[in-house]
Design an enzyme around this catalytic site. Structure first.
Site, short mmCIF file in Angstrom:
data_model
loop_
_atom_site.label_atom_id
_atom_site.label_comp_id
_atom_site.label_asym_id
_atom_site.label_seq_id
_atom_site.Cartn_x
_atom_site.Cartn_y
_atom_site.Cartn_z
CG ASP A 1 -20.31 -8.47 1.07
OD1 ASP A 1 -19.32 -8.70 0.48
OD2 ASP A 1 -20.77 -8.10 1.71
CD GLU B 1 -16.63 -8.95 6.17
OE1 GLU B 1 -17.65 -9.27 5.86
OE2 GLU B 1 -16.13 -8.90 5.44
C1 BGC Z 1 -11.34 -12.90 2.96
C2 BGC Z 1 -11.33 -11.23 3.26
C3 BGC Z 1 -12.78 -10.88 2.37
C4 BGC Z 1 -13.98 -11.07 3.45
C5 BGC Z 1 -14.97 -10.86 2.76
C6 BGC Z 1 -13.03 -13.03 4.07
O1 BGC Z 1 -13.05 -14.13 3.79
O2 BGC Z 1 -10.37 -13.20 3.83
O3 BGC Z 1 -10.94 -11.44 1.24
O4 BGC Z 1 -12.58 -9.42 1.98
O5 BGC Z 1 -13.84 -12.67 3.71
O6 BGC Z 1 -15.91 -10.91 3.59
C1 BGC Z 2 -17.56 -7.63 3.04
C2 BGC Z 2 -17.38 -6.28 1.46
C3 BGC Z 2 -16.26 -6.68 1.16
C4 BGC Z 2 -16.73 -8.17 0.60
C5 BGC Z 2 -15.26 -8.27 -0.48
C6 BGC Z 2 -17.61 -8.61 1.78
O1 BGC Z 2 -17.38 -9.47 3.14
O2 BGC Z 2 -19.04 -7.29 3.37
O3 BGC Z 2 -17.97 -5.45 2.66
O4 BGC Z 2 -16.56 -5.22 0.31
O5 BGC Z 2 -16.25 -8.50 1.39
O6 BGC Z 2 -13.72 -8.37 0.41
#
Ligand code: BGC
Ligand code: BGC
Length: 844
Positions: free
Chosen positions: A323, A524
């Protein structure tokens, strides 16, 4: 023969949750008990010697560089087509809110063009890269949610309430098709987190607090996305799926995002691993490692979990993807270098940001030196190639030439929207219906109120066009239906009438009011809470409900939320109350249940049931099905329907307690910016005369450029470059009451790194109602700060009060203003009790 179904009902722990098997205990990883905990599961695929021989032949001709390139996954904001040609990456991704060319409104054609260019670059042999076709991965977590016009299905928590695996399979199949239109091969879904503490900001990405639904759904989703083994498996309407995040993401202490899970190993299997049992049975080709730790060890570096449990014991022969720079969080690793992850069993490093390049070179060096063994690299690449061969990648046409490519009318098609609307109907849970107020006659005059009524971004939640789901307008969801529009259409068709008014004012007294309110979007990190009280400290929706009630109007509440929250006051102030969760783009499904047919017959009945226990107090954050001592307000499985005259109907018709037991705990820190700006605030930049909300990771005006940067985890800090007078601020449309914080001797605390000293004055301020502003000169502190070093800076709240701020009504709890050139990074902005005495600016 697939033998693993034999233990499909081994949910011993949940059934016997009171037993010691589920309690936290010390882990004896060397114990022979492991075999009893993790029954041997075998891959559902027949052995295929031909396929393995083909892989061996490919491996034999690959250089170490080509192999490592298969193991690195960069992100489209930080990798170019030319990089792909040069390195030949095995895969790449677009993160949440990341679009081809950075264009939010990119068309399917734009998506296809990028997919095609990347693919052609990957198979181009003019440079050193291999000729192995690359894969594009995306987070299609509730529909193809980064694409304008896509059908957005209810988030997982709502689908859990529907408890209908065949519906879920249809949703997954529709999602796969919309993804195929854009030339993408691989989706990072389903999330099979079993969420045990509802403070977690990803609660809505989970189907349930109990593994039962999660396991059945994982199987159904994977089959919907990938097709069924032996039938349409990874055919031309299907995409590769990822079961995520392995393992225990829903069980971290305090519901902390990326936190530590301290469950026993038995609970890990019984509760958290069941989605993998289901998903792997269905043939899921990829698993994503989780950010969380288990007993203090980050999963990305856990050989035990990734290799011994997942690959050996559970028989997983697909690939493990990391991830978002998750490898960088392993002890002694950085985003740029981490042999530990590959050695633990990670097959693909997700390496967004510019980190991919040093990571590539460091990993190649580690392979050449033997720090990562040849056997391990060959195993990782074998797994990646196995997935590619199973997906037919070497045989199918390039992305632009596949059967569904570019067929834009599939995106948000009527058929898909109808599935989504049906899912909305099945996901709604009716908690209260005093005197059978619902269903409403559609012939009445209805007031529709609340800031969620006509707000598609709000009803869709996080992972909707943008990562956090913020910064969207209704126009960003063409073809979608707001909850209000669905209600209005129902009324119009039956001869009723409506008035839309967010704040509850009306021109004609309504027969009944429908108020749509709830949580603002988050994803998140940003969505984590301290407790489950809804609108703690600013109960504006309750005020709206009461205002309507006081005028003798019956009130139906429609609650938009990503998790169960303590809403006793709002329940008391409503005649009927239904939970809509995060229904997505087809808000019309709500009206389908609220209204009867014109003749009074029911159109659709409520069938949704809580897949999470509903809390009886704000601090009941971790109550779950089968828990012994803590009854929630409403149990797992609760949900009213029309026509059932059970005693359940009366549970909530009496006045519920609205008292919040005073807590012995001290006032918690109030985070304003903690990895991201926290709800209810948003981030703004302003110049001399204008102010704009920050809606992307890079934004500027004439005198200030802002971009998100990584301090410890992704995008947890802001880089600010002032070239003239400008300010950045954190503010909300509603005020916060900070008085209890001042009473608790709190200060405003932040981390700062001055990159180049300020040429003129710098201030930190707070803003309150009627444009009152308290500006404190921090020029001296900034001048003396060592350049290039992170340091903490704090200001006693009393100083803001002395400077004129009304701390009872703060709209802008943080503002950083500079009169001239200044470059600074800033992170972790919060209000911290009991710290005023040691603040840099103290006013006591
Ligand atoms: C990004 C998202 C990504 C996420 C994952 C962010 O910094 O902008 O595109 O899905 O991080 O944690
Ligand atoms: C998230 C994932 C996601 C990835 C890519 C991560 O921060 O935890 O669920 O697939 O970003 O965007």
């Amino acid at each position: 023969m697939n033998t693993n179904r034999q233990f499909s009902t081994l949910l011993l722990c949940t059934a016997l949750a009171a037993s010691t098997a589920c309690s936290n205990s010390t882990i004896e990883t060397t114990s022979p008990a492991k075999e009893e905990i993790w029954p041997t599961q075998s891959t559902p695929f027949e052995p295929n010697a031909k396929l393995e021989a083909r892989i061996s032949a490919m491996l034999a001709s690959m250089t170490p560089e080509q192999k490592v390139a298969q193991m690195i996954q960069p992100e489209i904001r930080d990798v170019t087509v030319e990089d792909m040609r040069e390195y030949g990456f095995g895969s790449y991704l677009n993160g949440g809110g990341s679009f081809p060319g950075g264009k939010k409104h990119a068309s399917p054609k734009d998506w296809i063009e990028l997919a095609e260019a990347m693919y052609q670059a990957s198979v181009d042999d003019s440079l050193d890269g291999s000729t192995i076709p690359t894969l594009w991965g995306t987070d299609a977590v509730h529909g193809h949610n980064n694409v304008i016009g896509a059908t957005l299905f209810p988030h997982n928590i709502g689908l859990g309430a529907a408890n209908n695996p065949s519906l879920i399979e249809k949703i997954a199949a529709a999602t796969a098709k919309e993804v195929m239109v854009t030339g993408i091969d691989w989706v990072f879904a389903p999330t099979v987190a079993v969420v045990r503490d509802d403070r977690w900001g990803r609660t809505y990405e989970g189907y349930s607090e109990d593994p039962e639904i999660v396991k059945a759904y994982a199987e159904a989703i994977v089959e919907g996305l990938q097709g069924r083994i032996g039938d349409n498996f990874l055919g031309d309407q299907q995409v590769i799926s990822t079961v995520k995040h392995f393992l225990g993401d829903g069980g971290t202490e305090g519901g902390d995002d990326q936190g530590n899970n301290t469950d026993s190993e038995q609970a890990l299997f019984d509760i958290h691993a069941q989605g993998y049992v289901g998903g792997l049975n269905a043939g899921a080709q990829t698993v994503m490692a989780s950010f969380n730790s288990w007993h203090g060890e980050k999963n990305h570096g856990s050989h035990y979990l990734l290799t011994e449990v997942l690959k050996d014991r559970m028989g997983f022969d697909g690939l493990v993807v990391g991830d978002w720079n998750g490898h960088g969080q392993i002890a002694n690793c950085s985003n740029e270098s981490c042999s530990q992850a590959a050695n633990a069993g990670l097959d693909i490093y997700m390496a967004p940001t510019a980190s991919w390049k040093p990571l590539f070179h460091n990993t190649v060096a580690q392979v050449k030196s033997g720090e990562i063994s040849e056997a391990r690299v060959n195993d990782a690449v074998r797994r990646i190639l196995r997935v590619k061969i199973r997906a037919g990648l070497f045989d199918k046409p390039s992305p632009a030439n596949r059967p569904l490519s570019g067929k834009a009318n599939i995106i948000g098609s009527k058929a898909h929207r109808e599935i989504a609307r049906d899912a909305v109907r099945q996901s709604l849970v009716l908690l209260k219906n005093t005197n059978s107020l619902l269903p409403l006659s559609p012939k009445q005059h209805v007031l529709i109120s609340g800031d969620g009524a006509h707000n598609i971004g709000k009803q869709s939640g996080g992972w909707s066009i943008t990562w956090q789901g913020t910064g969207n307008r209704n126009e960003d969801f063409p073809g979608a239906t707001s909850i209000y529009s669905g209600i209005e259409a129902n009324l119009k068709a039956a001869g009723g009438s409506s008035e839309l008014s967010v704040d509850g004012h009306f021109t004609k007294k309504p027969d009944v009011a429908i108020v749509v309110f709830g949580e603002e979007p988050y994803a998140e990190g940003n969505g984590d809470l301290d407790n489950l009280e809804y609108q703690r400290g600013h109960k504006k929706d309750l005020a709206l409900l009461k205002k309507l009630k006081s005028q003798g109007i019956k009130v139906v509440s429609v609650f938009i939320t990503g998790r169960p929250l303590w809403v006793n006051p709002e329940l008391n102030a409503s005649d009927a109350f239904l939970v809509a969760w995060l229904p997505g783009t087809e808000g019309g499904g709500v009206a389908d249940l609220i209204f009867s047919k014109p003749n009074g017959d029911i159109q659709f009945n409520f069938t949704g049931k809580l897949s999470f226990t509903w809390p009886a107090s704000p601090r009941q954050t971790a109550i779950n099905r089968y828990d012994e001592n803590s009854l929630g307000l409403l149990p797992y499985g609760f949900g009213l329907s029309y026509g059932t005259s059970s005693s359940e109907e009366h549970i909530l018709s009496n006045n519920l307690s609205e008292t919040i037991q005073s807590s012995s705990e001290t006032l918690p820190d109030l985070a304003l910016f903690d990895r991201a700006v926290k709800t209810p605030w948003s981030l703004w930049i302003g110049g001399q005369n204008s102010r704009q909300e920050v809606t992307s990771s890079q934004q500027k005006n004439d005198t200030l450029a802002l971009r998100t940067i990584d301090k410890i985890v992704q995008e947890d800090a802001l880089e600010l470059i002032y070239t003239g007078p400008a300010q950045v601020s954190i503010s909300s449309a509603f005020p916060s009451d900070l008085r209890s914080y001042r009473e608790a001797n709190a200060s405003l605390v932040m981390n700062l790194k001055v990159d180049s000293s300020a040429s003129k004055n710098v201030y930190i301020g707070m803003g309150c109602e009627d444009s009152c502003e308290a500006k404190l000169d921090v020029g001296k502190q900034i001048q003396t700060a060592p350049v290039g070093q992170w340091q903490s800076m704090s200001i006693d709240l009393q100083c803001f009060q002395n400077a004129g701020a009304n701390l009872g009504k703060i709209f802008t709890p943080f503002e950083l203003m500079s009169d001239g050139e200044f470059a600074v990074n800033i992170a972790d902005i919060r209000i911290e009790p009991n710290s005023a005495h040691e603040a840099n600016l103290n006013c006591q």
